[in-house]
Structures are given as C-alpha cells and as structure tokens.
Design a protein around this motif. Structure first.
Motif, PDB file in Angstrom:
ATOM      1  N   GLU A 129       0.863  -1.320   0.051  1.00 37.36           N
ATOM      2  CA  GLU A 129       0.118   0.122   0.049  1.00 37.36           C
ATOM      3  C   GLU A 129       0.917   1.247   0.019  1.00 37.36           C
ATOM      4  OE1 GLU A 129      -2.627  -0.311   3.417  1.00 37.36           O
ATOM      5  OE2 GLU A 129      -3.954  -1.911   2.412  1.00 37.36           O
ATOM      6  N   ASP A 130       2.037   1.199   0.493  1.00 36.21           N
ATOM      7  CA  ASP A 130       2.812   2.237   0.454  1.00 36.21           C
ATOM      8  C   ASP A 130       3.439   2.661  -0.965  1.00 36.21           C
ATOM      9  OD1 ASP A 130       4.649   4.404   0.736  1.00 36.21           O
ATOM     10  OD2 ASP A 130       5.425   3.573   2.848  1.00 36.21           O
ATOM     11  N   TRP A 131       3.055   3.632  -1.692  1.00 36.99           N
ATOM     12  CA  TRP A 131       3.636   3.801  -3.074  1.00 36.99           C
ATOM     13  C   TRP A 131       4.955   4.324  -3.036  1.00 36.99           C
ATOM     14  CZ3 TRP A 131       1.364   2.281  -7.055  1.00 36.99           C
ATOM     15  CH2 TRP A 131      -0.311   2.228  -7.242  1.00 36.99           C
ATOM     16  N   SER A 132       5.528   4.524  -1.910  1.00 37.30           N
ATOM     17  CA  SER A 132       7.118   5.030  -1.918  1.00 37.30           C
ATOM     18  C   SER A 132       7.778   3.791  -2.328  1.00 37.30           C
ATOM     19  CB  SER A 132       7.426   5.515  -0.707  1.00 37.30           C
ATOM     20  OG  SER A 132       7.397   4.639   0.366  1.00 37.30           O
ATOM     21  N   LEU A 133       7.331   2.661  -2.146  1.00 37.44           N
ATOM     22  CA  LEU A 133       8.000   1.419  -2.617  1.00 37.44           C
ATOM     23  C   LEU A 133       8.174   1.494  -3.980  1.00 37.44           C
ATOM     24  CD1 LEU A 133       9.431  -1.257  -2.065  1.00 37.44           C
ATOM     25  CD2 LEU A 133       7.156  -2.420  -2.107  1.00 37.44           C
ATOM     26  N   HIS A 134       6.979   1.583  -4.630  1.00 38.60           N
ATOM     27  CA  HIS A 134       6.941   1.710  -6.224  1.00 38.60           C
ATOM     28  C   HIS A 134       7.931   2.853  -6.703  1.00 38.60           C
ATOM     29  CE1 HIS A 134       3.369  -0.518  -5.144  1.00 38.60           C
ATOM     30  NE2 HIS A 134       3.215  -0.999  -6.586  1.00 38.60           N
ATOM     31  N   GLN A 135       7.907   3.945  -6.135  1.00 33.86           N
ATOM     32  CA  GLN A 135       8.985   5.070  -6.527  1.00 33.86           C
ATOM     33  C   GLN A 135      10.188   4.419  -6.539  1.00 33.86           C
ATOM     34  OE1 GLN A 135       6.850   8.602  -4.290  1.00 33.86           O
ATOM     35  NE2 GLN A 135       8.141   9.474  -5.706  1.00 33.86           N
ATOM     36  N   GLU A 136      10.624   3.869  -5.292  1.00 35.52           N
ATOM     37  CA  GLU A 136      12.213   3.358  -5.394  1.00 35.52           C
ATOM     38  C   GLU A 136      12.433   2.560  -6.336  1.00 35.52           C
ATOM     39  OE1 GLU A 136      14.284   2.892  -1.982  1.00 35.52           O
ATOM     40  OE2 GLU A 136      12.907   3.313  -0.506  1.00 35.52           O
ATOM     41  N   ILE A 137      11.377   1.394  -6.443  1.00 35.15           N
ATOM     42  CA  ILE A 137      11.508   0.538  -7.582  1.00 35.15           C
ATOM     43  C   ILE A 137      11.908   1.324  -9.013  1.00 35.15           C
ATOM     44  CG2 ILE A 137      10.859  -1.465  -8.878  1.00 35.15           C
ATOM     45  CD1 ILE A 137       9.537  -2.181  -6.343  1.00 35.15           C
ATOM     46  N   ALA A 138      11.000   2.246  -9.378  1.00 34.02           N
ATOM     47  CA  ALA A 138      11.044   2.929 -10.523  1.00 34.02           C
ATOM     48  C   ALA A 138      12.366   3.815 -10.729  1.00 34.02           C
ATOM     49  CB  ALA A 138       9.753   3.978 -10.355  1.00 34.02           C
ATOM     50  N   GLU A 139      12.958   4.130  -9.602  1.00 34.91           N
ATOM     51  CA  GLU A 139      14.175   4.944  -9.543  1.00 34.91           C
ATOM     52  C   GLU A 139      15.325   3.951 -10.202  1.00 34.91           C
ATOM     53  OE1 GLU A 139      15.147   8.055  -8.263  1.00 34.91           O
ATOM     54  OE2 GLU A 139      13.056   8.339  -7.762  1.00 34.91           O
ATOM     55  N   THR A 140      14.932   2.580 -10.074  1.00 42.27           N
ATOM     56  CA  THR A 140      16.100   1.546 -10.496  1.00 42.27           C
ATOM     57  C   THR A 140      15.595   1.325 -12.071  1.00 42.27           C
ATOM     58  OG1 THR A 140      16.701   0.654  -8.667  1.00 42.27           O
ATOM     59  CG2 THR A 140      17.071  -0.767 -10.394  1.00 42.27           C
ATOM     60  N   LEU A 141      14.287   1.150 -12.322  1.00 46.01           N
ATOM     61  CA  LEU A 141      13.969   0.650 -13.646  1.00 46.01           C
ATOM     62  C   LEU A 141      14.177   1.548 -14.763  1.00 46.01           C
ATOM     63  CD1 LEU A 141      10.571  -1.455 -12.541  1.00 46.01           C
ATOM     64  CD2 LEU A 141      13.130  -2.209 -12.837  1.00 46.01           C
ATOM     65  N   TYR A 142      13.877   2.924 -14.396  1.00 49.62           N
ATOM     66  CA  TYR A 142      13.686   3.995 -15.394  1.00 49.62           C
ATOM     67  C   TYR A 142      14.809   4.993 -15.343  1.00 49.62           C
ATOM     68  CZ  TYR A 142       8.962   2.454 -15.795  1.00 49.62           C
ATOM     69  OH  TYR A 142       7.764   1.690 -16.303  1.00 49.62           O
ATOM     70  N   ALA A 143      15.980   4.734 -14.235  1.00 48.16           N
ATOM     71  CA  ALA A 143      16.944   5.518 -14.487  1.00 48.16           C
ATOM     72  C   ALA A 143      17.847   5.567 -15.752  1.00 48.16           C
ATOM     73  CB  ALA A 143      17.855   5.098 -13.390  1.00 48.16           C
ATOM     74  N   LYS A 144      18.398   6.594 -16.186  1.00 50.95           N
ATOM     75  CA  LYS A 144      19.293   6.822 -17.404  1.00 50.95           C
ATOM     76  C   LYS A 144      20.587   5.749 -17.227  1.00 50.95           C
ATOM     77  CE  LYS A 144      18.201  11.565 -18.541  1.00 50.95           C
ATOM     78  NZ  LYS A 144      18.671  12.860 -18.794  1.00 50.95           N
ATOM     79  N   ALA A 145      20.727   5.334 -18.321  1.00 52.12           N
ATOM     80  CA  ALA A 145      22.051   4.270 -18.400  1.00 52.12           C
ATOM     81  C   ALA A 145      23.123   5.303 -18.297  1.00 52.12           C
ATOM     82  CB  ALA A 145      21.910   3.491 -19.631  1.00 52.12           C
ATOM     83  N   PRO A 146      24.294   4.633 -17.516  1.00 51.58           N
ATOM     84  CA  PRO A 146      25.635   5.357 -17.833  1.00 51.58           C
ATOM     85  C   PRO A 146      25.727   6.053 -18.985  1.00 51.58           C
ATOM     86  CG  PRO A 146      25.621   3.392 -16.540  1.00 51.58           C
ATOM     87  CD  PRO A 146      24.572   3.222 -17.149  1.00 51.58           C
ATOM     88  N   GLY A 147      26.240   7.174 -18.919  1.00 54.24           N
ATOM     89  CA  GLY A 147      26.625   7.714 -20.214  1.00 54.24           C
ATOM     90  C   GLY A 147      25.563   8.469 -21.065  1.00 54.24           C
ATOM     91  N   GLU A 148      24.296   8.457 -20.692  1.00 54.09           N
ATOM     92  CA  GLU A 148      23.059   8.814 -21.342  1.00 54.09           C
ATOM     93  C   GLU A 148      23.021  10.097 -20.726  1.00 54.09           C
ATOM     94  OE1 GLU A 148      18.507   7.561 -22.497  1.00 54.09           O
ATOM     95  OE2 GLU A 148      19.755   6.083 -21.409  1.00 54.09           O
TER      96      GLU A 148
END
Length: 501
Positions: A129-148
């Motif tokens: 129920e805590d959306w902050s968990l989804h936010q933390e996962i999204a930080e990993t899944l959608y982060a720019k690749a190195p050099g991008e």
C-alpha cells in the motif's frame, strides 16, 4: 520508526526483497533473518516446520497452475519468508545427487522456482500500500543508463498519481529532465510494427502507466533471482547446508519421480550435460577410422576412448566434453550410466562392450522433405488450425520463418528461393496476401539478434505453450525431432552460458 534493516522494519524488508541487486550482502542476510523469524517461537526455531514449508513451496513450484496463480495473488505473504523458501528450495534442487554436476542455468526445475518467486514478489509489490516502494523501484527501472546525458541529480520518479485524461489507472510521474528511452512504454504489436507509445507528456513530466512498470519489474526480478540465491549460498554454513539436504525428502522424491517417469525434460533444460557427452562420443566415433571404432558395433571403453583422443572438435562444448574423460574407465562408467539412453546399449560380460547408434534423445524424429511436414508436430498442427480461422500474430510468423530457415535444406540457399517456398506454405491460409506475406517473411529474415540468426522457439517457450498438447503426452520435441544442424545447438549452448540463472 527506524528503516535501517529488514529485521526491524517492514518497509525495508519489502524494499530489499524487491531490489536485491541494489542491496549489499548485509541487508540481504538480514532479509533472510527476517524470514527465519516466521519459524521462531519463544526464541526457538521450529526447524521441522520450516523444512516442511520449504518442501511444500518447492514442490508446488513444479506445478504450472501454482506459478500462474501467484501472478494474481501472493502464494507467500511475507518478503523475508519468500526469500528463505525460494533460496533454500533452490539449494535442495541443486544438491540432488543426479543434478549436482549440472550448471544451474540448465536446471528447468530451478527455472520453475524462479518463476514462482518472480510472480510472487510481483504480486507482493503490486499489493503493497505504500507507493514510496513503487517510487524506489521506479528509480532503478527508469534511471538513465551510464553515459546517457549523465546522471540525473534529482528523483527519477516524483509521484505515483492518476491522470484521467490519459486513461484509467495510476501513472508514474517522471520529470522530462530525468526521462530516458526506458520511459517509452509501448503497447504490444503484431506483424513487425512498433506498438503505440503509452507514455504521455504534461507539465514538463512524462506519465508512464503502471502496467509498463510491472512488466519491466518482472524482467528485473527474474534477473535478480541469481543475486538472492548467491547471497544465501554464501550465508549458509556447510553444516546448515548438510542438515538441509540430509533431512529434506519430499523434493528429492519428486525429482526421482520425474526420472522414473522418463520426464527428464521437466528436470533439465533442452541442453543437458548427458546430451552433450553422448553427442560428443558419437561424433568422435563417426569421425574416427573404422579400425578404431564405429557405430552399430560393440566396442570396448578403450576403443571409444582412443576415438575421443583422436577427435579434434571445432566446437567448444565438444572440447569440454572430451576433456572431462580422463581415462577409458571414466568413459565406460559414463556410458554405463547412460545405458537407458536410446543411442547406447551395454553388453555386460567379463569386459563391458558398448554399442552406439546415431544420436537420439528419445523424441520421435520428423523428416522434413517439404515445409508441410512441420505440421506433424502437434503444436504446429494446432497453430495451422488457428491460422485457418484467424490472422497470425507476430510471434507465429517469427517462429514459422525461423523454424524453416534453420532447416538443413535452406542453410545454403538464397533468401529469394526460401521466401518463395514459405509463400507457398502460407498460401494455405485464407488471409494470405502475396505482397504482404513476402514483406513479413523478409522482415523476419532481415532481423538478427546481436548479429546472430534468431533461434526458433523451443517447447518451453510461453508462446509455443499456447499450442502445446502437453509435453508429457507429446512424443515429439521441437529441438529433438526436427533435423536442425549442429551450429544451431552451438548457438543455444553459447546463449545459455550468458543467460541469467
């Protein structure tokens, strides 16, 4: 409330279980400790109850229905317990006496366990129920690749919200300055076309539907399973591992039943060590002179060993197989262990003699003189029936083209000649259009994967499973029944070595 470790904070337990690749060994070990608390009463660990739960969880993982149901609701309701059950079940599988020499990437049963873990952790994340968990996962899944465009200094996902103008459900809010190509969520598509972009732009943000988030998270979790297992194996002492293996029985018995029923495809992936060894020995005998050894004639282990010593394979997997036989006795012991294989018979006298025949993995072979012969496979016959009624989806076209292109009669032929034959095949279906079909076939041929020719789907592929009559009932296998060339199996072997466990 402190959020330092999984043992004293639920949120941290969920975060560590959901993102094991991003966590250190200490946090993951604490996650396991958190899970062990489920079986601790008044400071005493109820090991028999824990063992019974490990056995039940692992054997249930072998059932497709259990794995499927876990996508709808969690099979296990606690992330720490899930981590313990999954990893200790995996240890039991890997330490089975008949499997301990098999690389984990070739263990189909380990794949079943990983699938249940992925489905289960995905359901736990979805229901948290805590959306902050989804936010933390999204930080990993959608982060720019190195050099991008460099690393974005702020948050990648600033909110989980609704935008009715973009449709129902929740969206991830990603500032345009943090957005990358990973955010270009698309719909599924057929016939080689890219799906429509589902992400929307508003107020200097991208809004990505949560459905894309879950699809990307499943890919992450599948890859991260190996990290979780590696840390558990490191944390287990030799005594703990030995206790587990000695006292566990249900998982071993279930695996033994697979062997007794001849269901080795349930145990191993298509490419097993046994298959590698027997194919190499037979190929060595075929390559040697008839005075040393030959097929269909009884030979001593020394004769066959001399054939192996003289063999100069070009394939790395064959060279590894040759190197694994150090003496005629070790070769003889291996063949004796394979005497139930259709290509091996052993004559037990004062000196064992071994008769080898052309390789067979037990699947009924199919001779493909024309492309219509492909429909002797029950799954392809089912696909044929469907295509009589409906237009194909992209994956059907892909598989038909790739299955045909790997056949030996087309290895040295021109694309135009091949396309002509496949068009004749496709003309049996009412939706056939010569121009469109030609475009579709050429499109599939012109697409490679990292410079390599894509492989046809095998029996374990989810898209083939839609047409499968049941692997326990089918006398055929795609990789075992069709006359594919050796180079295809080399490519399978090479890709398996680089696939995540």
């Amino acid at each position: 409330m402190s959020r330092d470790t999984p043992t004293d904070d639920e949120y941290t337990a969920y975060r560590v279980a959901a993102l094991p690749r991003e966590e250190g060994e200490f946090q993951l070990t604490q996650l396991f400790e958190c899970g062990y608390q489920r079986w601790t009463v008044d400071g005493e660990q109820k090991t028999e109850k824990m063992l019974a739960d490990i056995e039940r969880f692992t054997t249930e993982a072998f059932a497709p229905s259990t794995r499927e149901e876990a996508t709808e609701r969690p099979y296990v309701d606690d992330p720490g317990v899930l981590a313990v059950l999954t990893t200790l079940g995996a240890v039991c599988i890997m330490d089975h006496p008949k499997l301990e020499d098999t690389p984990p990437r070739h263990l189909a049963l380990l794949g079943d366990l990983r699938e249940l873990y992925v489905n289960n952790i995905g359901s736990l994340v979805r229901e948290y129920e805590d959306w902050s968990l989804h936010q933390e996962i999204a930080e990993t899944l959608y982060a720019k690749a190195p050099g991008e465009d460099g690393v974005h200094p702020g948050r990648v996902c600033t909110d989980i919200t609704t935008r009715p103008e973009f449709g129902e459900g929740y969206c991830l809010e990603i500032p345009l300055v943090a957005a990358s190509r990973k955010c270009l969520a698309r719909t599924d598509s057929d016939e080689g076309k890219q799906g429509e972009i589902q992400a929307h732009v508003a107020d200097n943000n991208l809004y990505v539907p949560v459905s894309d988030f879950m699809a990307k998270y499943r890919e992450y979790a599948e890859d991260a399973f190996g990290r979780l297992l590696a840390v558990q194996e490191e944390a287990l002492t030799a005594e703990q591992r030995s206790w587990l293996i000695v006292n566990e029985s249900a998982i071993t018995e279930r695996i033994d039943r697979f062997f007794q029923a001849g269901q080795t495809h349930r145990v191993w992936e298509n490419w097993s060590r046994q298959k590698r060894d027997i194919r190499t020995i037979i190929n060595a005998v075929k390559a040697t002179d008839a005075d040393t050894a030959q097929l269909d004639e009884p030979q001593t282990a020394r004769d066959l060993y001399e054939a192996l010593e003289a063999y100069e394979p070009n394939r790395t997997w064959e060279q590894r197989a040759c190197d694994s036989f150090l003496t005629p006795r070790s070769l003889g012991n291996t063949l004796t262990a394979m005497q139930n294989h259709e290509s091996v018979s052993v004559e037990h006298k004062w000196e064992n003699r071994y008769t080898l025949t052309e390789y067979s993995d037990g699947a009924r072979p199919i001779h493909v003189d024309t492309l219509e012969n492909l429909f002797e496979l029950p799954c392809m016959a089912a696909m044929d029936d469907r295509l009589q009624e409906k237009k194909p989806v992209r994956k059907d076209l892909f598989n038909l083209v790739r299955m045909a292109w790997w056949l030996p009669q087309y290895r040295d032929t021109s694309k135009d000649e091949f396309i002509s034959d496949v068009k004749d095949l496709f003309s049996r279906w009412p939706w056939y259009d010569e121009e469109v079909t030609q475009y579709q076939i050429r499109y599939e041929l012109d697409n490679d994967i990292g410079g390599e020719i894509p492989l046809p789907m095998n029996c374990a592929n989810d898209d083939i499973q839609r047409y499968c009559i049941g692997r326990d009932q089918c006398p055929y296998s795609i990789y075992g029944s069709l006359p594919f060339p050796e180079e295809m199996y080399e490519q399978i072997d090479a890709q398996s070595k680089h696939s995540p466990q």
